[in-house]
Design a protein around this motif. Structure first.
Motif, mmCIF file in Angstrom:
data_model
loop_
_atom_site.group_PDB
_atom_site.id
_atom_site.type_symbol
_atom_site.label_atom_id
_atom_site.label_comp_id
_atom_site.label_asym_id
_atom_site.label_seq_id
_atom_site.Cartn_x
_atom_site.Cartn_y
_atom_site.Cartn_z
ATOM 1 N N THR A 89 25.930 -11.551 -10.138
ATOM 2 C CA THR A 89 25.747 -11.057 -8.780
ATOM 3 C C THR A 89 26.366 -9.668 -8.698
ATOM 4 O O THR A 89 27.521 -9.470 -9.076
ATOM 5 N N VAL A 90 25.578 -8.713 -8.226
ATOM 6 C CA VAL A 90 26.046 -7.333 -8.087
ATOM 7 C C VAL A 90 25.773 -6.857 -6.659
ATOM 8 O O VAL A 90 25.079 -7.527 -5.891
ATOM 9 N N HIS A 91 26.317 -5.719 -6.321
ATOM 10 C CA HIS A 91 26.085 -5.106 -5.016
ATOM 11 C C HIS A 91 24.588 -4.853 -4.861
ATOM 12 O O HIS A 91 23.894 -4.557 -5.836
ATOM 13 N N LYS A 92 24.097 -4.936 -3.627
ATOM 14 C CA LYS A 92 22.654 -4.818 -3.401
ATOM 15 C C LYS A 92 22.088 -3.471 -3.850
ATOM 16 O O LYS A 92 20.929 -3.382 -4.240
ATOM 17 N N GLU A 93 22.891 -2.429 -3.845
ATOM 18 C CA GLU A 93 22.423 -1.123 -4.308
ATOM 19 C C GLU A 93 22.369 -1.026 -5.832
ATOM 20 O O GLU A 93 21.719 -0.134 -6.371
ATOM 21 N N ASP A 94 23.059 -1.924 -6.529
ATOM 22 C CA ASP A 94 23.100 -1.890 -7.989
ATOM 23 C C ASP A 94 22.061 -2.791 -8.649
ATOM 24 O O ASP A 94 21.908 -2.744 -9.867
ATOM 25 N N VAL A 95 21.366 -3.594 -7.877
ATOM 26 C CA VAL A 95 20.394 -4.527 -8.458
ATOM 27 C C VAL A 95 19.318 -3.773 -9.227
ATOM 28 O O VAL A 95 18.935 -4.150 -10.340
ATOM 29 N N GLY A 96 18.828 -2.690 -8.673
ATOM 30 C CA GLY A 96 17.796 -1.896 -9.343
ATOM 31 C C GLY A 96 18.274 -1.295 -10.650
ATOM 32 O O GLY A 96 17.510 -1.191 -11.610
ATOM 33 N N LYS A 97 19.526 -0.916 -10.717
ATOM 34 C CA LYS A 97 20.075 -0.353 -11.952
ATOM 35 C C LYS A 97 20.182 -1.408 -13.040
ATOM 36 O O LYS A 97 19.961 -1.123 -14.212
ATOM 37 N N ILE A 98 20.541 -2.630 -12.650
ATOM 38 C CA ILE A 98 20.669 -3.709 -13.622
ATOM 39 C C ILE A 98 19.308 -4.168 -14.118
ATOM 40 O O ILE A 98 19.134 -4.473 -15.292
ATOM 41 N N ILE A 99 18.329 -4.185 -13.238
ATOM 42 C CA ILE A 99 16.985 -4.612 -13.647
ATOM 43 C C ILE A 99 16.297 -3.496 -14.430
ATOM 44 O O ILE A 99 15.675 -3.742 -15.451
ATOM 45 N N GLY A 100 16.400 -2.263 -13.960
ATOM 46 C CA GLY A 100 15.806 -1.135 -14.661
ATOM 47 C C GLY A 100 14.315 -1.018 -14.414
ATOM 48 O O GLY A 100 13.691 -1.886 -13.804
ATOM 49 N N LYS A 101 13.750 0.058 -14.903
ATOM 50 C CA LYS A 101 12.318 0.282 -14.730
ATOM 51 C C LYS A 101 11.544 -0.727 -15.579
ATOM 52 O O LYS A 101 11.776 -0.851 -16.775
ATOM 53 N N ASN A 102 10.661 -1.439 -14.921
ATOM 54 C CA ASN A 102 9.855 -2.504 -15.554
ATOM 55 C C ASN A 102 10.720 -3.584 -16.203
ATOM 56 O O ASN A 102 10.282 -4.266 -17.122
ATOM 57 N N GLY A 103 11.961 -3.733 -15.759
ATOM 58 C CA GLY A 103 12.831 -4.785 -16.275
ATOM 59 C C GLY A 103 13.412 -4.509 -17.645
ATOM 60 O O GLY A 103 13.922 -5.420 -18.301
ATOM 61 N N ARG A 104 13.385 -3.270 -18.080
ATOM 62 C CA ARG A 104 13.852 -2.945 -19.433
ATOM 63 C C ARG A 104 15.340 -3.158 -19.630
ATOM 64 O O ARG A 104 15.775 -3.651 -20.677
ATOM 65 N N VAL A 105 16.150 -2.794 -18.650
ATOM 66 C CA VAL A 105 17.598 -2.965 -18.789
ATOM 67 C C VAL A 105 17.947 -4.448 -18.795
ATOM 68 O O VAL A 105 18.753 -4.913 -19.608
ATOM 69 N N ALA A 106 17.325 -5.214 -17.907
ATOM 70 C CA ALA A 106 17.579 -6.655 -17.858
ATOM 71 C C ALA A 106 17.173 -7.324 -19.175
ATOM 72 O O ALA A 106 17.890 -8.184 -19.684
ATOM 73 N N LYS A 107 16.051 -6.921 -19.737
ATOM 74 C CA LYS A 107 15.605 -7.477 -21.026
ATOM 75 C C LYS A 107 16.599 -7.131 -22.129
ATOM 76 O O LYS A 107 16.891 -7.961 -22.992
ATOM 77 N N ALA A 108 17.119 -5.915 -22.110
ATOM 78 C CA ALA A 108 18.083 -5.501 -23.129
ATOM 79 C C ALA A 108 19.383 -6.289 -23.011
ATOM 80 O O ALA A 108 19.937 -6.741 -24.023
ATOM 81 N N ILE A 109 19.858 -6.485 -21.788
ATOM 82 C CA ILE A 109 21.078 -7.268 -21.580
ATOM 83 C C ILE A 109 20.862 -8.697 -22.069
ATOM 84 O O ILE A 109 21.696 -9.268 -22.767
ATOM 85 N N ARG A 110 19.732 -9.283 -21.698
ATOM 86 C CA ARG A 110 19.433 -10.650 -22.126
ATOM 87 C C ARG A 110 19.314 -10.745 -23.646
ATOM 88 O O ARG A 110 19.772 -11.725 -24.249
ATOM 89 N N SER A 111 18.727 -9.757 -24.285
ATOM 90 C CA SER A 111 18.590 -9.777 -25.742
ATOM 91 C C SER A 111 19.946 -9.793 -26.433
ATOM 92 O O SER A 111 20.158 -10.540 -27.389
ATOM 93 N N VAL A 112 20.871 -8.976 -25.951
ATOM 94 C CA VAL A 112 22.203 -8.938 -26.542
ATOM 95 C C VAL A 112 22.915 -10.269 -26.342
ATOM 96 O O VAL A 112 23.524 -10.810 -27.269
ATOM 97 N N ILE A 113 22.806 -10.820 -25.151
ATOM 98 C CA ILE A 113 23.475 -12.092 -24.865
ATOM 99 C C ILE A 113 22.877 -13.217 -25.691
ATOM 100 O O ILE A 113 23.593 -14.037 -26.263
ATOM 101 N N TYR A 114 21.556 -13.287 -25.758
ATOM 102 C CA TYR A 114 20.904 -14.355 -26.509
ATOM 103 C C TYR A 114 21.209 -14.252 -27.999
ATOM 104 O O TYR A 114 21.422 -15.258 -28.665
#
Length: 75
Positions: free
Chosen positions: A35-60
Motif C-alpha cells: 500500500t502506497v500513497h495515492k500519488e505514488d501508485v502510478g510510479k509503482i505500476i509504471g507505464k504499461n505496468g513495466r515497473v510492477a512487472k519488474a518488481i514482481r520478477s525480482v520477488i518471484y
C-alpha cells in the motif's frame, strides 16, 4: 521478503512514510500487499505496468526455493 520489497519501492516513491507492506500467508501462497500513497501508485505500476512487472520478477526469482507461491498486490 518485506525488506527486499521496501528496498525496491522506497527510492521510487515520493512519500516513503506511507509505504505499508502486509503479509498474508495461506497453505500454498504468501501474499504481500503493498500500500502506497495515492500519488505514488502510478510510479509503482509504471507505464504499461513495466515497473510492477519488474518488481514482481525480482520477488518471484528470489523465492524459487520456497514451496509456496508468492503474490504481490499493489494497492
Amino acid at each position: 521478503m518485506k525488506g527486499l520489497i521496501e528496498t525496491i519501492v522506497m527510492p521510487i516513491v515520493d512519500y516513503p512514510e506511507d509505504v505499508v507492506i502486509t503479509e498474508v500467508e495461506d497453505n500454498f501462497t504468501i501474499t504481500y500487499k503493498l500500500t502506497v500513497h495515492k500519488e505514488d501508485v502510478g510510479k509503482i505500476i509504471g507505464k504499461n505496468g513495466r515497473v510492477a512487472k519488474a518488481i514482481r520478477s525480482v520477488i518471484y526469482s528470489s523465492t524459487l526455493q520456497s514451496n509456496k507461491r508468492i503474490h504481490l498486490d499493489i494497492q
